[in-house]
Structures are given as structure tokens and as C-alpha cells.
Design a protein around this motif. Structure first.
Motif, short mmCIF file in Angstrom:
data_model
loop_
_atom_site.label_atom_id
_atom_site.label_comp_id
_atom_site.label_asym_id
_atom_site.label_seq_id
_atom_site.Cartn_x
_atom_site.Cartn_y
_atom_site.Cartn_z
N ARG A 40 41.78 45.73 32.61
CA ARG A 40 40.51 45.96 31.94
C ARG A 40 39.35 45.42 32.76
O ARG A 40 38.24 45.99 32.76
N HIS A 41 39.58 44.31 33.41
CA HIS A 41 38.58 43.65 34.25
C HIS A 41 39.33 42.80 35.26
O HIS A 41 40.56 42.60 35.13
N ILE A 42 38.63 42.29 36.26
CA ILE A 42 39.34 41.56 37.32
C ILE A 42 40.00 40.29 36.79
O ILE A 42 40.98 39.81 37.36
N GLY A 43 39.48 39.73 35.69
CA GLY A 43 40.07 38.52 35.15
C GLY A 43 41.52 38.68 34.75
O GLY A 43 42.28 37.71 34.74
N ASP A 44 41.91 39.90 34.40
CA ASP A 44 43.32 40.14 34.04
C ASP A 44 44.27 39.85 35.19
O ASP A 44 45.45 39.61 34.98
N ALA A 45 43.76 39.90 36.42
CA ALA A 45 44.61 39.62 37.59
C ALA A 45 44.58 38.15 37.97
O ALA A 45 45.34 37.74 38.86
N LEU A 46 43.75 37.35 37.29
CA LEU A 46 43.52 35.98 37.74
C LEU A 46 44.26 34.91 36.95
O LEU A 46 44.30 33.76 37.39
N VAL A 47 44.78 35.27 35.78
CA VAL A 47 45.40 34.25 34.93
C VAL A 47 46.86 34.61 34.63
O VAL A 47 47.22 35.78 34.59
N LEU A 56 31.74 30.83 31.95
CA LEU A 56 30.32 30.50 31.89
C LEU A 56 29.90 29.37 32.81
O LEU A 56 28.73 29.16 33.06
N ASP A 57 30.84 28.65 33.36
CA ASP A 57 30.54 27.55 34.28
C ASP A 57 31.45 27.68 35.50
O ASP A 57 32.18 26.76 35.86
N GLY A 58 31.42 28.86 36.11
CA GLY A 58 32.38 29.17 37.15
C GLY A 58 33.50 29.99 36.54
O GLY A 58 33.43 30.42 35.40
N VAL A 59 34.55 30.24 37.31
CA VAL A 59 35.72 30.98 36.81
C VAL A 59 36.89 30.01 36.78
O VAL A 59 37.28 29.44 37.81
N PHE A 60 37.47 29.82 35.58
CA PHE A 60 38.54 28.86 35.38
C PHE A 60 39.70 29.49 34.61
O PHE A 60 39.49 30.40 33.80
N GLN A 69 41.90 24.86 35.57
CA GLN A 69 42.00 25.07 37.02
C GLN A 69 40.94 26.05 37.49
O GLN A 69 40.83 27.17 36.99
N HIS A 70 40.16 25.61 38.48
CA HIS A 70 39.13 26.49 39.04
C HIS A 70 39.78 27.58 39.87
O HIS A 70 40.76 27.35 40.60
N ILE A 71 39.24 28.79 39.77
CA ILE A 71 39.75 29.92 40.55
C ILE A 71 38.77 30.22 41.67
O ILE A 71 37.68 30.76 41.43
N GLY A 72 39.13 29.83 42.87
CA GLY A 72 38.33 30.11 44.05
C GLY A 72 39.18 30.82 45.08
O GLY A 72 40.23 31.38 44.77
N ALA A 73 38.73 30.78 46.34
CA ALA A 73 39.43 31.51 47.40
C ALA A 73 40.87 31.00 47.57
O ALA A 73 41.79 31.80 47.77
N ASP A 74 41.07 29.68 47.48
CA ASP A 74 42.41 29.14 47.65
C ASP A 74 43.35 29.63 46.54
O ASP A 74 44.50 30.01 46.81
N ARG A 75 42.86 29.61 45.31
CA ARG A 75 43.69 30.07 44.20
C ARG A 75 43.97 31.56 44.30
O ARG A 75 45.08 32.02 43.99
N LEU A 76 43.00 32.33 44.74
CA LEU A 76 43.21 33.76 44.92
C LEU A 76 44.28 34.02 45.97
O LEU A 76 45.10 34.93 45.83
N PRO A 102 30.55 32.44 47.34
CA PRO A 102 31.31 31.70 46.32
C PRO A 102 30.93 32.04 44.88
O PRO A 102 31.70 31.77 43.96
N ALA A 103 29.76 32.64 44.68
CA ALA A 103 29.34 33.00 43.32
C ALA A 103 29.75 34.42 42.94
O ALA A 103 29.55 34.83 41.79
#
Length: 293
Positions: A40-47, A56-60, A69-76, A102-103
């Protein structure tokens, strides 16, 4: 204790200025990969299953026994290695986007969530955001700001999603045509507002160069006219008036036709200065006139 959402930005800053555009090159390819996976959106691939998104305060990634857990380049990169297969290209593209800006990940995710909420019959209900994978603590504030956010029609949405590619490819005339479909000032999106200003400035520079070429040609200075036409073509690689002018001037002079090298939109102060520097010193400019291409 700093555990509530928005504790780094504060509630007002976390909810202010939702993106009106993803504003990343390659967004169309990204969406095609996302849809091919049925997401549905990219978040479905992140968790992982059973966990939810903080946006709302970054992607976690939140929920379960593990801490937030923060989702950044390392987590990706970790997700790409763990999931691999069909998810690999999408996660690799998201990692590349995140490394460049990064944003960007949060920007894309918020853009997609707002689009989904605005299109949903119950988009103002926090339960809808929860069903999309947003953590319950953030669902209420998110649906409220999404409901108040500017709504785009189909043509405007195409424009905001294609704008970054046109700019990155040096297609300034196309980018200017897309901006004409969008609200003045970027609709509260500060990054979009700056990009619209950059496009307008580049259009003005190209128009100044075309005007200077016309004046030089009238004065019989074919070399100066050619210099300015070439500068206009470098500033806007998709400007037919500049390209046709170069062909005409070279044919009139009996020389070989020059093909200007496309210079992508500058992404740093050094590259921006280089992109705007005159091609030859004899190229002068005059007061701006209407768009010529």
C-alpha cells in the motif's frame, strides 16, 4: 521521558509542513516496484509482522519486545539482506534515496500516507491510519493534519511526482510546465517551495540568454549569438528555441553543428555555480522577457 512521539521535534514541528510532493528522482520507478509487491505504501516493506510505524518524528519501527528502532540507511540495508528476493530492488532504491537525503524516506512515507488517508472514505478516523500500519499514538494527529492538508487532483499529483525527474535531467522547460499546475508557494511544503523558486530562476536565466542571443544576432555578431544560444541550451536542455537556434547559426556560418551536453540540475553550491556560469565570456544578458520555448 522522551518516549512519546515527536519528542525530538515537538508536536507542532512534527506536524507542520507535511510534504506536498515526494520530490525524489526515480519516484515513478519506486512506486512501480512497490505496487508490484502489492504494498500500500513503502512502510509496508519497512516493518516486521506485528510491528507498527512511527512517522511523525522520523521513521521508526515500534511494537513487540524490542525497543523503538529508527529506520535509516543501515536498517534498510539489513532489511534488504534479510528479505532479498523481490523486495531487494525496492529496498536498495530506498537505501540509495536515504543516503542522498536523510529526510527523504519520511517525506515519501508521509506523502503516500496522506494520499491514502485523503482518498479513504473514513480517512478522518484514526482507526484508518492504524489499519495502514501507523502506531496508535500517532494515528489521531496524523489523520487530523492529513484532513486539513491541501488535496491534489490527478493532474497535480502527476506533476508533483514527475517534477524531481524533470529537474534532475535538466529539462527545465518541462519542469516549469509542471510547476504551473501547482499552487503558488508550494502549498506549505518548504522544500517544494525552494525547488519552484530554483526552477523559476533557471527559466529566467535561460530567457535572458535567449534575449541576448537575439540582440547579438541583430547586431551581426554571430559568435556572441552562438555563445548565448549555447548557454541557454545548457541551462535548459529541452529548450527547442535554443537548440534550433544553434543549428541555424552553425548552418549560416558553414560550421559543424554543436550538440550541447546536458547538464543535470545542480545539487551543491559548487555545481550550481558551474551550471550557471556563462559558456563563453562574450555571452551577455538583458532584462528578462517572456518564456521563449
Amino acid at each position: 521521558m522522551g518516549l512519546e512521539f515527536g519528542h525530538n521535534l515537538g508536536l507542532r514541528r512534527a506536524l507542520r509542513g507535511l510534504p506536498l510532493s515526494p520530490l525524489v528522482p526515480g519516484y515513478g520507478r519506486l512506486v512501480a516496484r512497490q505496487r508490484a509487491l502489492g504494498l500500500r505504501h513503502i512502510g509496508d516493506a519497512l516493518v516486521e509482522r506485528g510491528r507498527v510505524l512511527g512517522v511523525l518524528d522520523g521513521v521508526f519501527e515500534e511494537g513487540g519486545a524490542r525497543r523503538r528502532q529508527h529506520i535509516g540507511a543501515d536498517r534498510l540495508r539489513q532489511l534488504g539482506a534479510a528479505r532479498g528476493g523481490a523486495y531487494g530492488p525496492l529496498l536498495a532504491q530506498l537505501e540509495a534515496v536515504q543516503l542522498q537525503d536523510p529526510a527523504a524516506l519520511r517525506r515519501i512515507l508521509l506523502y503516500q500516507l496522506v494520499e491514502l488517508l485523503q482518498a479513504h472514505p473514513q480517512g478522518a478516523d484514526p482507526a484508518t491510519a492504524v489499519a495502514l500500519g501507523v502506531c496508535p499514538q500517532e494515528a489521531g494527529p496524523l489523520v487530523r493534519v492529513a484532513a486539513a492538508h491541501l488535496r491534489l487532483d490527478g493532474e497535480q499529483r502527476r506533476a508533483v511526482e514527475e517534477l524531481a525527474d524533470a529537474w534532475a535531467d535538466g529539462k527545465v522547460r518541462r519542469a516549469a510546465g509542471l510547476t504551473a499546475l501547482l499552487p503558488a508557494g508550494g502549498g506549505g511544503d518548504a522544500l517544494l517551495r525552494r525547488r519552484l523558486a530554483e526552477i523559476a530562476e533557471r527559466v529566467k536565466e535561460a530567457d535572458d540568454a535567449l534575449d541576448a542571443a537575439r540582440e547579438a544576432e541583430k547586431a551581426g555578431d554571430a559568435r556572441a549569438a552562438e555563445d548565448c544560444m549555447l548557454r541557454a541550451a545548457r541551462l535548459a536542455s529541452d529548450c527547442p528555441r535554443a537548440l534550433l537556434g544553434l543549428v541555424r547559426l552553425h548552418r549560416a556560418g558553414g560550421g559543424a553543428v554543436w550538440v550541447p551536453v546536458r547538464r543535470p540540475a545542480a545539487r551543491s553550491p559548487v555545481r550550481r555555480a558551474a551550471a550557471r556560469s556563462p559558456v563563453r565570456r562574450r555571452c551577455t544578458t538583458r532584462a528578462p522577457g517572456p518564456v521563449r520555448c
